[in-house]
Design an enzyme around this catalytic site. Structure first.
Site, PDB file in Angstrom:
ATOM      1  N   CYS A 131       0.335  -0.842   0.103  1.00  0.00           N
ATOM      2  CA  CYS A 131      -0.319  -0.186   0.356  1.00  0.00           C
ATOM      3  C   CYS A 131       0.876   1.102   0.015  1.00  0.00           C
ATOM      4  O   CYS A 131       1.377   1.529   0.780  1.00  0.00           O
ATOM      5  CB  CYS A 131      -1.040   0.048   1.175  1.00  0.00           C
ATOM      6  SG  CYS A 131      -2.017   1.986   1.476  1.00  0.00           S
ATOM      7  N   CYS A 134      -0.838   4.614   2.023  1.00  0.00           N
ATOM      8  CA  CYS A 134      -0.042   4.250   3.008  1.00  0.00           C
ATOM      9  C   CYS A 134       1.331   3.982   4.189  1.00  0.00           C
ATOM     10  O   CYS A 134       1.480   5.191   4.752  1.00  0.00           O
ATOM     11  CB  CYS A 134      -0.214   2.150   3.497  1.00  0.00           C
ATOM     12  SG  CYS A 134      -1.447   1.931   3.070  1.00  0.00           S
ATOM     13  N   ASP A 135       1.970   3.561   3.290  1.00  0.00           N
ATOM     14  CA  ASP A 135       3.706   3.834   3.613  1.00  0.00           C
ATOM     15  C   ASP A 135       4.417   4.775   2.578  1.00  0.00           C
ATOM     16  O   ASP A 135       5.648   4.264   3.473  1.00  0.00           O
ATOM     17  CB  ASP A 135       4.176   2.169   3.566  1.00  0.00           C
ATOM     18  CG  ASP A 135       3.139   1.398   4.415  1.00  0.00           C
ATOM     19  OD1 ASP A 135       2.892   1.319   5.873  1.00  0.00           O
ATOM     20  OD2 ASP A 135       2.908   0.649   4.253  1.00  0.00           O
TER      21      ASP A 135
END
Ligand code: NAP
Length: 306
Positions: A131, A134-135
């Site tokens: 992701c 997300c990261d």
């Protein structure tokens, strides 16, 4: 006894919830392991009708959630563990508790696939992720790579150029599977370097247990090389979340639920909507459409039984 239980809160589940709630069925909606589904891991959605400027994925999901709640949908955090079909009603076990329901709408979506290389589980969160949204921000001014050649890989690669010094797009063939617009955009980005005909064969780990790179094999010559990157973003597609239904509902060879006309499964009163049953289109809008259809079919099924 519930009238309608909806499993999943992605586009399909939430649309089913809006329709079932508006039909006064007061559906119980199970949030599952990834509340909000795959749109919560994306940024701009440019192809959902009605948003010419694009819409933020998590925002769209939040609005659908709000809309379903407004009409009386009830949400519960919980994961379906077991399913027992019945003639009159069905039983599902959610976090250890059995629930009985007249109809079940399965909209549990699909989960990201991994490469299956050694050390994979330990590396998640230490330089391995599926992701970018997300990261991505954790990897500023360092080189990273994305594995895959589909829309997801192109989208992730484009997003990562905001942070990383360089983004390698590693694909096992020499043509992207992605739609033309996404492929052209990725290939035109000066910070994205495609590495064609390369297959990942091993993650390279440093002394602290973090990713330091990836070993790639040339699929034509068989030659191997090490690519130094701080993070590997895997974007190689998804597996449907259908494990609890194995042996009870018809599935294809890849575990996708089979629909027998509309969103009906082989068990009366059980419907499947969205990515859990669709390996062809897999779009937010098609998932939403199937969620709508499933709710209408559930409503008609209940009415016919009354
Ligand atoms: P996908 O289209 O199935 O692409 C998966 C990619 O991963 C393919 O290029 C495949 O290679 C590669 N791959 C699969 N297994 C691999 C392995 N073991 N090792 C290396 N590479 C591997 O999946 P996706 O990109 O997640 O897209 C899924 C669906 O979501 C599509 O319908 C897509 O249009 C949609 N989507 C849309 C958007 C958007 O419109 N904004 C964004 C993301 C996704 P091959 O090509 O060689 O098979």
């Amino acid at each position: 006894m519930e009238k309608v239980v909806i499993v999943g809160t992605g586009c399909a589940g939430l649309t089913a919830a809006i329709y079932a709630a508006r039909a006064s069925l007061s559906p119980l909606v199970l949030e599952g392991r990834q509340p909000g589904g795959q749109l919560t891991t994306t940024t701009a959605v440019e192809n959902f009708p009605g948003f010419p400027e694009g819409v933020d994925g998590p925002d769209l999901i939040m609005k659908m959630h709000e809309q379903a709640e407004k009409f009386g949908a009830r949400f519960q955090y919980g994961t379906l563990e077991e399913f027992k079909p019945g003639d009159d009603h069905h039983r599902i076990k959610v976090d250890g508790q059995w629930i009985e329901t007249g109809t079940l709408i399965i909209a549990s979506g699909a989960a990201a696939r991994w490469l299956g290389l050694e050390n994979e589980k330990q590396l998640v969160g230490r330089g391995l992720t599926s992701c970018a949204t997300c990261d991505g921000a954790f990897y500023r001014d360092v080189p990273v790579c994305v594995i895959g050649g589909g829309d997801s890989a192109c989208e992730e690669a484009g997003f990562l150029t905001r942070f990383a010094s360089q983004v390698y797009l590693v694909h096992r063939r020499d043509t992207l599977r992605a739609s033309k617009i996404m492929a052209d955009r990725a290939l035109a980005n000066p910070k994205i370097t495609p590495l064609w005909n390369r297959k990942p064969v091993a993650y390279l780990v440093d002394d602290t247990g973090h990713m330091r790179g990836i070993e790639l094999e040339d699929t034509i010559t068989g030659a191997r090389e090490e690519l130094s990157v701080k993070c590997v973003f895997v974007a190689i597609g998804h597996t449907p979340n259908t494990e609890p239904f194995r042996g009870k509902l018809d599935m294809d060879g890849n575990g996708y639920l089979i629909q027998h006309g509309g969103t009906r499964t082989n068990v009366p009163g059980v419907f499947a909507a969205g990515d859990v049953a669709d390996h062809v289109y897999r779009q937010a809008i098609t998932a939403a459409g199937q969620g709508c259809a499933a709710a209408i079919e559930a409503e008609r099924y209940l009415a016919a039984r009354e």
